[in-house]
Design a protein around this motif. Structure first.
Motif, PDB file in Angstrom:
ATOM      1  N   LYS A  39       0.827  -1.215   0.000  1.00 34.65           N
ATOM      2  CA  LYS A  39       0.000   0.000   0.000  1.00 34.65           C
ATOM      3  C   LYS A  39       0.857   1.259   0.000  1.00 34.65           C
ATOM      4  O   LYS A  39       0.393   2.315  -0.427  1.00 34.65           O
ATOM      5  N   ALA A  40       2.090   1.164   0.491  1.00 37.13           N
ATOM      6  CA  ALA A  40       2.953   2.344   0.590  1.00 37.13           C
ATOM      7  C   ALA A  40       3.546   2.754  -0.747  1.00 37.13           C
ATOM      8  O   ALA A  40       4.023   3.887  -0.883  1.00 37.13           O
ATOM      9  N   HIS A 306       3.464  12.416   3.742  1.00 37.24           N
ATOM     10  CA  HIS A 306       2.906  11.071   3.932  1.00 37.24           C
ATOM     11  C   HIS A 306       2.987  10.330   2.608  1.00 37.24           C
ATOM     12  O   HIS A 306       2.338  10.722   1.632  1.00 37.24           O
ATOM     13  N   ASP A 308       2.050   7.204   1.491  1.00 35.82           N
ATOM     14  CA  ASP A 308       1.021   6.340   0.904  1.00 35.82           C
ATOM     15  C   ASP A 308      -0.001   7.110   0.064  1.00 35.82           C
ATOM     16  O   ASP A 308      -0.212   6.780  -1.113  1.00 35.82           O
ATOM     17  N   PRO A 309      -0.663   8.124   0.611  1.00 31.60           N
ATOM     18  CA  PRO A 309      -1.645   8.838  -0.215  1.00 31.60           C
ATOM     19  C   PRO A 309      -0.995   9.688  -1.306  1.00 31.60           C
ATOM     20  O   PRO A 309      -1.644  10.016  -2.300  1.00 31.60           O
ATOM     21  N   ALA A 312      -0.563   7.408  -4.307  1.00 28.22           N
ATOM     22  CA  ALA A 312      -1.861   7.074  -4.910  1.00 28.22           C
ATOM     23  C   ALA A 312      -2.346   8.134  -5.891  1.00 28.22           C
ATOM     24  O   ALA A 312      -3.271   7.883  -6.663  1.00 28.22           O
TER      25      ALA A 312
ATOM     26  N   LEU B 261      -7.817   7.759   3.392  1.00 26.29           N
ATOM     27  CA  LEU B 261      -6.949   8.820   2.860  1.00 26.29           C
ATOM     28  C   LEU B 261      -6.744   8.720   1.352  1.00 26.29           C
ATOM     29  O   LEU B 261      -6.334   9.701   0.730  1.00 26.29           O
ATOM     30  N   LYS B 262      -6.984   7.538   0.792  1.00 25.80           N
ATOM     31  CA  LYS B 262      -6.814   7.377  -0.646  1.00 25.80           C
ATOM     32  C   LYS B 262      -8.117   7.578  -1.401  1.00 25.80           C
ATOM     33  O   LYS B 262      -8.160   7.415  -2.622  1.00 25.80           O
ATOM     34  N   ASP B 283      -5.285   4.953   5.678  1.00 23.42           N
ATOM     35  CA  ASP B 283      -5.151   4.856   4.226  1.00 23.42           C
ATOM     36  C   ASP B 283      -6.431   4.373   3.542  1.00 23.42           C
ATOM     37  O   ASP B 283      -6.874   4.956   2.569  1.00 23.42           O
ATOM     38  N   GLU B 284      -6.979   3.271   4.026  1.00 18.68           N
ATOM     39  CA  GLU B 284      -8.163   2.694   3.373  1.00 18.68           C
ATOM     40  C   GLU B 284      -9.353   2.600   4.316  1.00 18.68           C
ATOM     41  O   GLU B 284     -10.302   1.851   4.041  1.00 18.68           O
ATOM     42  N   LEU B 313      -8.672  11.390  -6.939  1.00 20.79           N
ATOM     43  CA  LEU B 313      -8.263  10.074  -6.444  1.00 20.79           C
ATOM     44  C   LEU B 313      -9.069   8.930  -7.042  1.00 20.79           C
ATOM     45  O   LEU B 313      -8.775   7.760  -6.777  1.00 20.79           O
TER      46      LEU B 313
END
Lengths: 340, 340
Positions: A39-40, A306, A308-309, A312, B261-262, B283-284, B313
């Motif tokens: 996910k990262a 951050h 991860d997001p 994305a 967050l995504k 994140d999710e 997103l």
């Protein structure tokens, strides 16, 4: 191709820093001791580098991540460390020959696993973070129900996510042990060979888990650096200065870069421009001040707060050789695990 | 297809609310009085609905948005209300037959326009927000230089972005006039038929501009609603509850939805779950509490705090008929203007 030829904003990964991070982590947690969390980075090409460093099992947060990893030939042992109420797409991945283990924390998610064609599960245990996971003292009963329903229970997982960035590292270690004690208690009732958990922030402290689900260590961000992690910042966002306003009266000068809210995850606050003072982000802009003031056309590398997001939001990450404006672009990896 | 059949998280647009917003805005700012900003939805199918309501010109924030709008046949009059240092891709769009006007605020961006094959520009004027835009008293000289370089100067633009959400609407109106006075002063030096600016938050107050660049009005978010705008919330994120933990001791119960967050732009804070108390996003995941506590499998519609980065997103937005769980999915629009 050179960095100077890229359209901005562009996600950059510095190859040497990435490889050093992967090597450093593999030295601490070799082979199956690490189950890298995709996910990262959401990038199968980066996962392939983690596999090359010895880690065959991966952690995923979404069904799409599981599907993409399996399609990329990285499906030897995929854990979806998350609950789903519809596991049919995961069952199809199992049918395609990949190994998929799914987290469950309730009768409803157990039933979804069975109905979707999943064969292996971990019992997700709440060890302190108010999110998913069953209470430790109820984990054994859920494992019994899963086995009665024909599922293989590989063990337990639990995530001390609320501790990953605790500033006091001794306190972080002490509380991590409190959390993993709960996980070990649940494991005593559940059984199985897997105790999965942890993250980049606790990867050296969490000694109870058989495998650590760290992800951020590969690319890093300012929040993890502030938390005392010493992995290198391999990820930046390349941006072009599109406007600059000189000082006037009491107002200092400022510059505007072409990367904003649509290029950075903002939940940890503003990204960082090294040597500059960031004022604010707009949709496609970052306003900052610096001395000397950059000029339109200058390019800067901005560090996300951050990882991860941020990842994305980008279609691809460019692997570059070095930090300079003339650095070579070695490769361009699709961020192919985005979406759901 | 029904809403219940969608994979979550999923971006939903309620068709009736969207059409009402488009109609209401077209009544206030008909035809060329509105130049809808596509950055707020990044969706050519939605832009086509805005065209159907009478608006032929559009505002873009990125080169990709300009390219995508032209490719979708919506290129009658595209304004890139942003500075670029490389306009070659825009020049290619002009060569393909679309009309593209580019903002410039410096010699460097003027030169980029000429070098890239752009023929028409607006002089971007800083009217109070510290971002792009030349000082008002220097706008005329830049226009002269642009004309000397062979560009057609259509007029000026300036954006009072810092005022869009000012809570006191009377003060918002007063300050908007201060800003547009600066823009009119610049326009007196620059000339041309276009005075472009404004946004959803000032669309009724900004009476100096010949055209308003509003975008958020179509989909809306909690921030604009809090600022007193009465457009309907047509955009939500459909999410599935994947975990629920009952109350225990002093700890209230909580539920976890599969959108985090995504799935949400976070720069304006947490999204809103109607009737519930949002604790935090991961994140999710979105962790929240409500009475009664939802159960795994329940579906909720979550309201974003900031529409623009939220849309960026998601791969697509589903147009749905109504607010219920059995609402029909009328269409599925690709969010095809993402990226750069």
């Amino acid at each position: 191709m050179r960095v100077a030829d890229l359209t901005t904003p562009a996600l950059l990964v510095e190859a040497g820093a990435l490889e050093a991070n992967l090597a450093d982590m593999a030295a601490v947690l070799p082979g199956p001791r690490l189950r890298p969390h995709v996910k990262a980075h959401k990038t199968t090409a980066l996962a392939a580098r983690q596999l090359a460093h010895g880690h065959q099992g991966f952690t995923c947060a979404t069904v799409r991540e599981v599907e993409g990893m399996a399609a990329a030939g990285l499906g030897a042992d995929l854990l979806l460390a998350n609950e789903v109420l519809d596991a049919r797409r995961l069952g199809a991945v199992v049918d395609s020959g990949a190994r998929v283990t799914l987290a469950i924390d309730s009768e409803a998610t157990l039933r979804a696993a069975v109905d979707g064609g999943i064969r292996e599960v971990l019992v997700d245990v709440n060890i302190g973070l108010p999110r998913c996971g069953i209470a430790p003292d109820r984990a054994g009963a859920l494992a019994d129900a899963a086995r009665a329903a024909g599922l293989r229970v590989r063990g337990v997982m639990g995530y001390e996510g609320h501790l990953q960035m605790l500033a006091d590292q001794a306190e972080r270690a002490r509380l991590t042990t409190e959390c993993t004690d709960r996980l070990l208690a649940a494991h005593a009732d559940v059984g199985g060979e897997v105790i999965s958990g942890g993250g980049t922030g606790t990867h050296t402290m969490n000694t109870a888990c058989t495998e650590i689900q760290a992800g951020s260590y590969a690319l890093m961000d300012t929040a993890y650096t502030a938390a005392g992690l010493t992995f290198r910042q391999s990820l930046t966002v390349l941006s072009t200065v599109v406007s600059a306003t000189p000082p006037a009266g009491d107002m200092p000068g400022w510059a505007v870069a072409d990367a904003g809210l649509k290029a950075f995850g903002m939940d940890h606050g503003n990204p960082t421009v090294p040597g500059a003072d960031v004022w604010f982000c707009s949709d496609e802009h970052l306003t900052f001040t610096a001395t000397p003031l950059p000029r339109p056309g200058d390019r800067i590398r901005i560090v996300p707060a951050h990882v991860d997001p941020t990842v994305a939001l980008h279609e691809r990450m460019h692997v570059v050789d070095g930090d300079g404006p003339d650095a070579e672009v070695l490769d361009s990896w699709p961020v192919d695990l985005r979406g759901w």
